[in-house]
Design a protein around this motif. Structure first.
Motif, PDB file in Angstrom:
ATOM      1  N   GLY A 125      62.505  75.790  48.930  1.00  0.00           N
ATOM      2  CA  GLY A 125      62.104  75.966  47.546  1.00  0.00           C
ATOM      3  C   GLY A 125      61.040  74.967  47.136  1.00  0.00           C
ATOM      4  N   SER A 126      60.394  75.215  45.997  1.00  0.00           N
ATOM      5  CA  SER A 126      59.298  74.346  45.551  1.00  0.00           C
ATOM      6  C   SER A 126      59.488  73.906  44.113  1.00  0.00           C
ATOM      7  N   LEU A 166      48.283  83.658  34.909  1.00  0.00           N
ATOM      8  CA  LEU A 166      47.814  82.288  34.746  1.00  0.00           C
ATOM      9  C   LEU A 166      47.692  81.585  36.101  1.00  0.00           C
ATOM     10  N   PHE A 167      48.725  81.716  36.921  1.00  0.00           N
ATOM     11  CA  PHE A 167      48.730  81.096  38.247  1.00  0.00           C
ATOM     12  C   PHE A 167      49.395  82.042  39.234  1.00  0.00           C
ATOM     13  N   GLN A 168      48.829  82.144  40.443  1.00  0.00           N
ATOM     14  CA  GLN A 168      49.430  82.977  41.477  1.00  0.00           C
ATOM     15  C   GLN A 168      49.133  82.417  42.869  1.00  0.00           C
ATOM     16  N   ASP A 169      49.202  81.118  42.962  1.00  0.00           N
ATOM     17  CA  ASP A 169      48.751  80.471  44.191  1.00  0.00           C
ATOM     18  C   ASP A 169      49.868  79.999  45.107  1.00  0.00           C
ATOM     19  N   THR A 216      50.085  71.084  40.940  1.00  0.00           N
ATOM     20  CA  THR A 216      50.642  70.249  41.995  1.00  0.00           C
ATOM     21  C   THR A 216      51.947  70.885  42.454  1.00  0.00           C
ATOM     22  N   THR A 217      52.048  71.210  43.730  1.00  0.00           N
ATOM     23  CA  THR A 217      53.252  71.811  44.281  1.00  0.00           C
ATOM     24  C   THR A 217      53.856  70.907  45.328  1.00  0.00           C
ATOM     25  N   ILE A 218      55.148  70.632  45.183  1.00  0.00           N
ATOM     26  CA  ILE A 218      55.886  69.847  46.160  1.00  0.00           C
ATOM     27  C   ILE A 218      56.847  70.806  46.837  1.00  0.00           C
ATOM     28  N   ASN A 219      56.489  71.219  48.038  1.00  0.00           N
ATOM     29  CA  ASN A 219      57.319  72.156  48.768  1.00  0.00           C
ATOM     30  C   ASN A 219      58.511  71.437  49.390  1.00  0.00           C
ATOM     31  N   ASP A 220      59.665  72.120  49.372  1.00  0.00           N
ATOM     32  CA  ASP A 220      60.877  71.575  49.985  1.00  0.00           C
ATOM     33  C   ASP A 220      61.227  70.213  49.396  1.00  0.00           C
ATOM     34  N   ILE A 221      61.117  70.114  48.074  1.00  0.00           N
ATOM     35  CA  ILE A 221      61.349  68.837  47.395  1.00  0.00           C
ATOM     36  C   ILE A 221      62.768  68.337  47.642  1.00  0.00           C
ATOM     37  N   VAL A 222      63.722  69.249  47.733  1.00  0.00           N
ATOM     38  CA  VAL A 222      65.065  68.940  48.228  1.00  0.00           C
ATOM     39  C   VAL A 222      65.236  69.761  49.495  1.00  0.00           C
ATOM     40  N   TYR A 223      65.488  69.128  50.567  1.00  0.00           N
ATOM     41  CA  TYR A 223      65.424  69.736  51.902  1.00  0.00           C
ATOM     42  C   TYR A 223      66.200  71.046  51.984  1.00  0.00           C
TER      43      TYR A 223
END
Length: 993
Positions: free
Chosen positions: A788-789, A749-752, A802-809
């Motif tokens: 992490g994302s 489904l998703f591999q991005d 929508t990807t938020i990378n390093d959402i918690v440092y």
């Protein structure tokens, strides 16, 4: 509590009564009531294997003497009773010792049976002097080839004072079965309401038996509460139980009008005073039968317990109840759910005589396998379990014919010394072989690759300390580079290739650019011949091809290409794309070519011309090669993942022969993830090699599939099961209404998010929100990375990501829960393998699903001093319940414990979070730790620290009791409230509450 259990209603259907001679027993009578709901009868698990079957007798009416104590199978312990009924005209039975009973009370007898063929049932024999009353169960089609519980419940007839359990194979049945853990005990009277309520249930004026609704039999209980101020109720008879016993009650409920019903366990002391009332308030859908349950541990001073059903007092209602049960919970071993037989590696050699060419195959599983074949015919000559190992990473054949296998477990390398192949009764067998485990020094936990040197020596590359070793069967293990990592800071030596005693090549990582080291084992000198930056973290494979001054190193990079390097100076000859075989062959004995595969096609590479050629479709990818001579011609032999042996002749007119096949035996696979999925079935995904197991609680049917990859976690919307696949953090969708085929279903489904800029690898946080038609995924970064994302997948058309990378440092996102338009995410301070840990405490962040979130997203530490927020769920009180593990505070009590915490979802911050410190035992955890589910009895259940707990949600201190004391991991529940978990890594267990 479903298909594999026989409920009280069944005994109402069939009751066979007759008289015969009393069985004379020389053993003393036992009081069944002395130990509560269920007691164990003498030699109930058949561990006493003395003369005959101690404490069990034959029956004069039910003939054959073909039952024995056996150690072939056991539900618990070492032994069971094996019953072999070879006649279709005679029955077979064994009868337990008698125990005392009270007339007119109801008793339940149970056995665990593993039926290979035929049928086994459990009967009750009640005794009144010399008269027997025999009660048989209704006929039910047995479940074959797994341990299942078979039970019968009946009332002790008037005048009877003893009962025995009879295990029976019928006249018509030819049976082979094993029986274990026989028990008998007392239960509530009139559990199916087929008899008058008077004398069996204490009821209000609004309670009566009814024929209007029922789940079985003729009658059910009707509670008619026409008043909004006075509840209608029914209380069962008291059943003896001792303090500390875990007790579970269940019933089926049919709300006809209104809503709300409560099921209680009333624990009473010796005077009949209620000392603890445990309740589960139930609101179910109208006009359908729904199971409801309640369970608790009997408090100190308990003498008996009863089941109490009652309507509410705020609204009028009519509700029906049926099939009440009261019992101690039972733990079922549902067995292996996933098996695999992957071809992970292959090498070729000869037997001890030197006359038979052998093909050695390594296959991952638990245990992994070494399988040996005649290379020319594909005939299996040996099958060895590599005990306590889960993967075979490297294989080589030494100059003394020994085969070495590097494994993923416990610093263990195996040495297989082949015997001699001979033909016995038309079948090839190998005799005189030996398999020896070799334990490497500390730090060499995973042996990624091994390569053969001179004089029987082998070299190997390991992690987690980035060390390499030389092993000499005459001198033992020597850690190279003075017992230091080959390259400081690179903890994985993923590949190794031998050129000479002074020249060994090593592929190191993780790093932003794949590193290849030329190392001299004799003096420890080294040089780097790394290629240009291809963005690879690892060198997955190395092959040294001897060709004089033009010798080459073939290096397979994790980013994809295979590089051909000049061994002298590391200059690049060429880059080969699409190579998916496990390395390349040695150089052809009479030609300047090596061979490999891309997809199903065989290729050659001309070392001098620096060109490759497509040689045609061979039907599979190659994992090992050799050259053998047939009738004067030299052939390339290769083991293919398709289960074929390729025989290729390089000639003016080439030939491709794949007619020879070989079969790898199946091996159990560890369970990586466990969920309740579509149609309330229990889904498991396999560790390392994937595969899926599906267990149906209603029918006890098990289904197994191969492929799809290793799902770190799974979640469900409708009939679709969404799988978070490692490596690459791919998301796959399995449409359970369509046929499984591992190419289009499950579909990708998703591999991005596996590549730049996110570099994600392990999707441990998987959350589905059906109303929004969204997936929320929390992930761990790839090796060497710690960002992490958090990713939002909108499944509507057009799909959005929508990807938020390093959402918690610098933390991984491993747990997710949803409540009131908010997603709560739990983190771990640990990143990908080999990454730097620079955070100290795990956090919870809050993502608002109805508004545009901007970073930084609100976040806080819910449990100070803890490194990992291993799970988040919506609790029975509507708040967010979580588990926190790992010690980051220096508090010694945190070393072996874990916390429970509860967040107010309306005020999600540290000030509105309650922490119940050191609530559970714990073990070291990085990503996958404790799991929690909320039972339909209102309790929380927690799998953590290898134990299973029940948490009393109504107690002020959230009291926790241990239900299962060892070996437990993962956790889910079915619609009936029964719990499922993994025990000792490969077996699925069911805790029937």
């Amino acid at each position: 509590m479903r298909a594999i259990m026989f409920r009280p209603m069944w005994i109402r259907i069939v009751c066979i009564m007759f008289s015969c001679l009393l069985i004379i027993s020389s053993f003393p009578n036992l009081d069944v009531r002395a130990s509560g709901i269920t007691v164990t009868i003498p030699n109930s698990s058949f561990e006493d294997a003395g003369t005959g079957i101690p404490h069990w007798t034959t029956h004069p009416t039910y003939g054959q003497n073909t039952a024995t104590v056996s150690n072939e199978r056991a539900y618990t312990g070492l032994n069971s009773m094996k019953m072999v009924d070879t006649s279709s005209t005679a029955s077979l039975a064994r009868v337990s010792e008698k125990v005392r009973v009270t007339q007119d009370e109801e008793y339940t007898a149970s056995i665990f049976a593993y039926i290979e063929q035929g049928s086994i049932d459990v009967w009750l024999i009640f005794y009144n002097g010399t008269t027997e009353t025999v009660v048989a169960p209704a006929s039910v089609t047995p479940t074959l080839s797994q341990w299942t519980k078979r039970s019968i419940t009946a009332k002790a007839p008037s005048g009877t004072n003893q009962v025995a359990v009879m295990v029976y194979s019928s006249l018509a049945s030819v049976t082979t079965a094993y029986v274990d853990d026989v028990s008998i005990g007392q239960t509530v009277r009139n559990a199916g309401f087929e008899d008058p309520l008077s004398g069996t249930w204490t009821v209000s004026s609004g309670a009566a038996v009814s024929t209007q609704q029922k789940t079985g039999g003729t009658y059910s209980l009707k509670l008619d509460d026409s008043s909004s101020t006075t509840a209608s109720y029914a209380e069962s008879s008291n059943v003896p139980v001792t303090s500390g016993s875990r007790v579970g009650a269940s019933a089926k409920i049919y709300p006809f009008s209104g809503s709300g019903l409560s099921i209680h366990l009333l624990f009473k002391n010796s005077t009949g005073t209620v000392i603890k009332d445990v309740v589960n308030d139930f609101t179910g859908a109208a006009s359908q039968w729904t199971p409801v349950s309640v369970s608790a541990t009997a408090p100190t001073g308990t003498a008996s317990v009863s089941v109490y059903l009652t309507t509410g007092t705020t609204t009028s209602m009519v509700v029906y109840a049926d099939d009440v049960s009261l019992d101690r919970p039972i733990e079922y071993n549902l067995g292996t759910q996933i098996t695999n037989n992957p071809l992970d590696g292959a090498v070729f050699g000869k037997d001890a005589s030197g006359n038979t060419d052998l093909m050695y195959v390594g296959s991952s599983g638990f245990p992994s396998k070494l399988v040996v074949y005649d290379a020319r015919t594909g005939e299996l000559v040996d099958d060895q379990n590599l005990n306590q190992t889960e993967a075979v990473w490297g294989m080589t054949v030494a100059t003394d014919k020994s085969v070495y296998l590097g494994t993923a477990n416990k610093k263990t390398m195996f040495r297989y010394i082949p015997g001699t192949v001979s033909t016995v009764n038309g079948k090839k067998v190998i005799t005189g072989s030996s398999l020896v485990p070799i334990t490497l020094p500390t730090g060499m936990d995973v042996i990624w690759d091994v390569t053969a040197g001179s004089s029987g020596k082998v070299y190997g590359g390991t992690s987690t300390s980035g060390k390499a070793f030389q092993y000499d069967p005459t001198g033992g293990t020597v850690v190279l580079n003075n017992n230091q990592p080959i390259v400081s800071g690179l903890d994985f030596e993923r590949s190794i290739a031998y050129a000479s005693d002074t020249e060994v090549y090593m592929g190191m990582g993780p790093t932003s650019n794949a590193t290849i080291i030329r190392f001299n084992p004799t003096n420890g000198t080294q040089s780097t011949i790394s290629p240009a930056n291809y963005g690879s973290t690892y060198v997955l494979g190395l092959d040294y091809i001897s060709n004089g001054a033009a010798s080459k190193v073939f290096a397979k990079l994790s980013a994809g290409p295979m590089l051909v390097l000049d061994s002298a100076n590391g200059t690049l000859d060429t880059s080969l794309s699409g190579v998916d075989s496990l390395g390349v062959s040695t150089k052809h004995p009479s030609d300047d070519k090596v061979f490999y595969t891309k997809g199903n096609n065989l290729y050659s590479y001309d070392i001098s011309a620096k060109t490759e050629s497509n040689l045609g479709d061979v039907g599979g990818s190659a994992v090992g090669y050799t050259f053998l001579t047939d009738a004067g011609n030299t052939y390339l032999y290769a083991a293919l993942k398709s289960g074929k042996v390729l025989k290729y002749l390089l000639a003016a007119t080439p030939t491709i022969d794949t007619t020879t096949s070989f079969v790898i035996p199946e091996s159990p696979t560890k369970i990586r993830s466990l969920v309740n999925g579509p149609t309330d079935k229990i889904y498991t995904s396999g560790y390392l090699r994937g595969g899926m197991g599906i267990y149906n609680p209603d029918t006890a049917e098990e289904t197994r599939y191969k492929g799809a990859g290793q799902a770190e976690n799974m979640t469900t919307i409708g009939n679709n099961l969404y799988m978070g696949i490692y490596p690459g953090a791919w998301i796959k969708k399995y449409d359970t209404t369509s046929t499984w085929n591992d190419t289009t279903n499950p579909s990708i489904l998703f591999q991005d998010i596996d590549g730049p800029p996110y570099h994600q690898d392990r999707p441990f946080g998987m959350l589905a929100e059906p109303l929004l038609n969204r997936l929320y995924v929390g992930s761990v970064a790839g090796s060497g990375k710690n960002k992490g994302s958090f990713t939002v997948y909108d499944l509507s058309t057009p799909q959005q990501v929508t990807t938020i990378n390093d959402i918690v440092y610098h933390q991984s996102v491993i747990s997710l829960a949803y409540k009131d338009n908010k997603v709560f995410g739990g983190t771990s301070v640990y990143g990908g393998i080999g990454s730097t840990v620079d955070a100290t405490e795990g956090k919870v962040f809050v993502w608002n699903t109805t508004s545009a979130n901007s970073t930084p997203v609100p976040q806080f530490v819910p449990a100070p001093g803890r490194k990992v927020i291993s799970d988040l769920v919506v609790g029975p009180d509507g708040k967010i319940w979580g588990l926190a593990e790992g010690n980051s505070s220096g508090n010694s009590s945190h070393d072996t414990t874990a916390d429970l915490f509860i967040i107010d979802p309306n005020n999600p911050d540290a000030a509105h979070t309650t922490v119940y410190s050191d609530k559970f035992s714990s073990i070291p955890v990085t990503w996958q730790g404790g799991k929690m589910v909320i039972g339909n009895d209102g309790n929380a259940y927690v799998s953590i620290g290898a134990k299973l707990y029940a948490v009393d949600a109504n107690s002020a201190t959230k009291d926790a009791v241990v239900l299962v004391g060892a070996g437990v991991s993962l956790l889910t529940a079915d619609k009936y409230g029964d719990l499922y978990y993994v025990k000792y890594e490969t077996n699925l267990y069911k805790y029937d509450k």
